[in-house]
Scaffold this motif. Sequence first.
Motif, PDB file in Angstrom:
ATOM      1  N   PHE A   1       5.889  -4.124  -3.171  1.00 27.53           N
ATOM      2  CA  PHE A   1       6.930  -4.466  -4.149  1.00 27.53           C
ATOM      3  C   PHE A   1       8.329  -4.386  -3.560  1.00 27.53           C
ATOM      4  O   PHE A   1       9.301  -4.173  -4.277  1.00 27.53           O
ATOM      5  CB  PHE A   1       6.810  -3.572  -5.401  1.00 27.53           C
TER       6      PHE A   1
ATOM      7  N   VAL B   1      -2.610  -2.600   2.688  1.00 28.69           N
ATOM      8  CA  VAL B   1      -1.393  -2.017   2.125  1.00 28.69           C
ATOM      9  C   VAL B   1      -1.585  -1.908   0.615  1.00 28.69           C
ATOM     10  O   VAL B   1      -1.826  -2.911  -0.056  1.00 28.69           O
ATOM     11  CB  VAL B   1      -0.154  -2.881   2.449  1.00 28.69           C
ATOM     12  N   GLY B   2      -1.466  -0.685   0.134  1.00 24.73           N
ATOM     13  CA  GLY B   2      -1.743  -0.435  -1.281  1.00 24.73           C
ATOM     14  C   GLY B   2      -0.549  -0.678  -2.176  1.00 24.73           C
ATOM     15  O   GLY B   2      -0.120   0.178  -2.927  1.00 24.73           O
ATOM     16  N   GLY B   3      -0.014  -1.881  -2.079  1.00 26.24           N
ATOM     17  CA  GLY B   3       1.147  -2.278  -2.878  1.00 26.24           C
ATOM     18  C   GLY B   3       2.433  -2.013  -2.122  1.00 26.24           C
ATOM     19  O   GLY B   3       2.555  -1.046  -1.361  1.00 26.24           O
TER      20      GLY B   3
ATOM     21  N   SER C   1       6.967   2.617  -6.843  1.00 27.66           N
ATOM     22  CA  SER C   1       5.680   3.253  -7.151  1.00 27.66           C
ATOM     23  C   SER C   1       4.443   2.425  -6.844  1.00 27.66           C
ATOM     24  O   SER C   1       3.549   2.297  -7.689  1.00 27.66           O
ATOM     25  CB  SER C   1       5.636   3.678  -8.632  1.00 27.66           C
TER      26      SER C   1
ATOM     27  N   CYS D   1      -3.863  -5.015  -4.925  1.00 31.88           N
ATOM     28  CA  CYS D   1      -3.845  -4.283  -3.649  1.00 31.88           C
ATOM     29  C   CYS D   1      -5.118  -3.489  -3.434  1.00 31.88           C
ATOM     30  O   CYS D   1      -5.456  -3.164  -2.306  1.00 31.88           O
ATOM     31  CB  CYS D   1      -2.617  -3.387  -3.540  1.00 31.88           C
TER      32      CYS D   1
ATOM     33  N   MET E   1       0.786   2.229  -5.643  1.00 29.89           N
ATOM     34  CA  MET E   1      -0.142   3.356  -5.818  1.00 29.89           C
ATOM     35  C   MET E   1      -0.462   4.046  -4.488  1.00 29.89           C
ATOM     36  O   MET E   1      -0.792   5.219  -4.468  1.00 29.89           O
ATOM     37  CB  MET E   1      -1.439   2.879  -6.493  1.00 29.89           C
ATOM     38  N   GLU E   2      -0.383   3.316  -3.391  1.00 27.56           N
ATOM     39  CA  GLU E   2      -0.598   3.977  -2.093  1.00 27.56           C
ATOM     40  C   GLU E   2       0.721   4.553  -1.609  1.00 27.56           C
ATOM     41  O   GLU E   2       1.665   3.810  -1.340  1.00 27.56           O
ATOM     42  CB  GLU E   2      -1.107   2.972  -1.052  1.00 27.56           C
TER      43      GLU E   2
ATOM     44  N   TYR F   1      -5.837  -0.384  -4.236  1.00 29.83           N
ATOM     45  CA  TYR F   1      -5.741   1.052  -3.986  1.00 29.83           C
ATOM     46  C   TYR F   1      -6.220   1.868  -5.181  1.00 29.83           C
ATOM     47  O   TYR F   1      -6.888   2.882  -5.019  1.00 29.83           O
ATOM     48  CB  TYR F   1      -4.296   1.435  -3.626  1.00 29.83           C
TER      49      TYR F   1
ATOM     50  N   MET G   1      -0.254  -7.400   1.138  1.00 24.99           N
ATOM     51  CA  MET G   1       0.040  -6.105   0.501  1.00 24.99           C
ATOM     52  C   MET G   1      -0.543  -6.067  -0.894  1.00 24.99           C
ATOM     53  O   MET G   1      -0.041  -5.366  -1.764  1.00 24.99           O
ATOM     54  CB  MET G   1       1.544  -5.891   0.453  1.00 24.99           C
ATOM     55  N   GLY G   2      -1.559  -6.899  -1.099  1.00 26.20           N
ATOM     56  CA  GLY G   2      -2.169  -6.935  -2.419  1.00 26.20           C
ATOM     57  C   GLY G   2      -1.962  -8.248  -3.134  1.00 26.20           C
ATOM     58  O   GLY G   2      -2.567  -8.508  -4.166  1.00 26.20           O
TER      59      GLY G   2
END
Lengths: 785, 160
Positions: free
Chosen positions: A263, A259-261, A208, B100, A210-211, B102, A502-503
């Motif tokens: 993991f 990159v919105g995360g 999960s 990140c 967020m992006e 976002y 990626m954050g």
Amino acid sequence: MSAAATTSEATRFGSGQAVRRVEDPALVQGRGRFTDDVTLPGQAWLAFVRSDRAHARLRSVDVSGAKAMPGVLAVFTGGDLVAAGVKPMALPAGFKRPDGRDASAPPKQPLAHDVVRFVGEPVVAVVADSREAARAAVAAVWVDYDDLPAVTSLADALAPGAPQLWPGAPGNVLAEASYGDVAKTEAAFAAAAVRVAVEIDNQRLAASPMEPRSVLAYVEDGRLTMRLSSQMPTGVRTGLVASIPGRTVENTRVLVGDVGGGFGMKTGLYAEDVVVGWAALATGRPVKWQADRLEEFTAAVHGRDTTSRAEMALDASGKVLAMRVRSWANVGACPGAVSVAIPLVIGPWVLPSIYHVPLLQLRATAVLTNRVATGAYRGAGRPESIYIVERLMDAAAREMKLDPAELRRRNMVRPEQMPYTNAMAQVYDSGEFEKIMDQALALADWSGFAARRAEAMARGRLRGRGIATFLEWTGGLALEEDVRVDVTAEGFVELTSATMAMGQGIATSYVQLACDIFGVPPERIRVLQGDTDRANGFGSAGSRSLFTGGGAVHVASVRCIDESKKLAGEALEAPPVDIEYRAGRFNVVGTDLGIGLFELAARQPGARIVVSGTAKASGPSWPNACHVCEVEVDPATGDVQVVAHASVNDIGRIVSPVIVRGQVEGGAVQGIGQALCERVSYDAATGQLLSASFMDYALPRVDGFRGFKTAFDESVPCRTNVLGAKGVGELGTIGATPAVVNAVIDALDSAGLGREAERVQMPLTAEVVWRALRRDFASVLPATA
Amino acid sequence: MPMLQFKLNGAPVSADVETPTLLVHLLRDQLGLTGTHIGCDTAQCGCCTVMVDGAAVKSCNQLALQVAGREVTTVEGLAAADGRLHPVQEAFVACHGLQCGYCTPGMVMSAAALLRHNPRPSEGEIVEALEGNLCRCTGYVNIVAAVQQAARALREGAPR
């Protein structure tokens, strides 16, 4: 700029300083460049028809209605892709079944061809002029299924007579790995004074970020460019080239912006990537696909999902004699190599953790079910193993009526044993685990717990305390990294790397490391990533980026200064040995003769100085930590509140203090999420995904625990890399889960459950805990166990 | 196609809008303001939060036509004209309230909306105001700290 001002500014931004991240000004103003933020002229939209069945044969796929819809440009089926020569994606290789045969899994067709094997599997792709037209046409595709019997749970998949997913995996057993000496372990158990066992369901989780995933593909002069959200641009390119006919590394480019995360979830090639790339080639239009959250829950890889029976044998003094673990991983229907490597290889490496475990026996089985595949998620195998050993340690301490910290102390690998080879043949270079634990016990006021428990009891709350002491393996087996440094006439130092932001703030850390060497202000340093035309490598996963890529930044920067001294010597007509460098300027020692770094660059061919550097770590790093958690349970409702959480972390040398604290605490909240609320749930009867939105999958929200006490000990640097750094990415997640669960079990124990409290399974929702208080536990092991 | 008129980040805007168009799609696709993000399809994540007449609103959960005649502020409209960050943005940077980035625009907008009508929020009030915004990276620790710092800065007269 004056040299003095430059130096002080650079020093303030150097490694070890608490700095403002270079990434942030754009991101807080909405000026990030995530994949879906980019729109190209003439861009078409792609939408998928996905299987609503867990297991079915495709009888027919009728796309004629969809093709006739307004705005529709093309519709592709699995058959179309097969006919065009699009190849299936990589399967697990190098693994064995218990019968000695090679592991064999269903082919991973980018679009299902003859059989669908999980709910959410892509079946048809529709390309249209607009998002709305594509979605409308999806509804007009008619797929006629012949339902096949489905299994989504481990127990059902292993039951006699279970539906079979794949002829090459009889009994749904995909692969198995065995470690250790069965007879010796058995003998050790037979002779042991103390034996404990726990049954563990390490439940399936959704990463999960967020992006959601997003892909934009376009073709220019025969070159396919894929802009997407990935931690591993080069790996995605490799997969595309293997799958799409006519694609080569030369005519295929992968671009990654913000990159919105990730993991771990954004580490490999996805079926959707292949389809979008193919659609751009086939239609000649730029094509975008933006996953909605439902698609992410159903079709992006999940994490964990391993069930184990674990045992520990100890002598009367509390020394561990042996560990024995039998585990099964539910890897889903269409696993890749990572799905299998995590439970069968990577996780097992850390199963002995920081303890001297003379004998370790493990048998791990990867099982096919009608779920989406598992993949890397925040620790990928290490959290599962550490959870097992930390649960066993607590079980043994409870059995022996010993302080759980004291039992751990008696079994820790000692500093003088370094380098230490564990029972899985992994070599720890460094670690002073007792020192870390003692600091954590002090930070958590371990000895003051009895008073806090009594005070809670007076309020009608059950207070529990849990500890986890552990290490993790980092590096992803990819220990070498190159960085290219360009000093430009425009006044910038550019660092080009194949690692991927990626954050996690890796750009800031790189800038800090380069500041150390170049002594120029941080605004003069730029980090370039996410373009396979510029740099290729493993990418960012396994907490490797700082100690490999950061090492390369350091090496390349030092080399750049050395090489530039020669150029400065030529420019200043002095031998390089007489040239000194300080804060953006070369000087001839003892004179006022000098030249600026960027001015020197302007004089070079191409108006830049280009130097590459490579750093190669001689082994993985072994970050380690001690987490201590306290919880309060409301016995009337079963509600669990984390009320204190302290950790002391050994990540070796720290480059960015603010960032690593954020990594540990943010990671810990993910670990608390697994302990208390998160669970991917499939309906056993229908194979439907029940946890398919944020209304059904409980991500931690802001009202959870935030009062972390987090400390770092930098006194034990890593000995296998140039920086002395150890990867920080997953320590918080790995430690928090067992610390929280051990604390809840301790609370239940205090209510009179004793060791029976250990039967509780994550996530420890109010219902689970309320039932546990009434001795109502679910069984988790397959019947064959 | 209906013509929609409203005020966006201080300037009047006119746009031809299909009736079913969501506010977030109008902002991102038609008006090119991509700072407002989409993170889910059930109005749970809050990545798309904007201010409508000063109140935090999930723009995935409103039709564009619903903002006719109203004043919409997106994350792009928060900083001062001279480029100075809004105190909430500044505090998110200073407190490491993002990783990140976002979820950040939505978080920032929810926080800014809170501080507009409650300059002295308690920690509980901050938590309540951010309950509809999900963050997977930070664990919210530094987000709440950032909102507290922004509240202090605004009370001490930082330009908003």
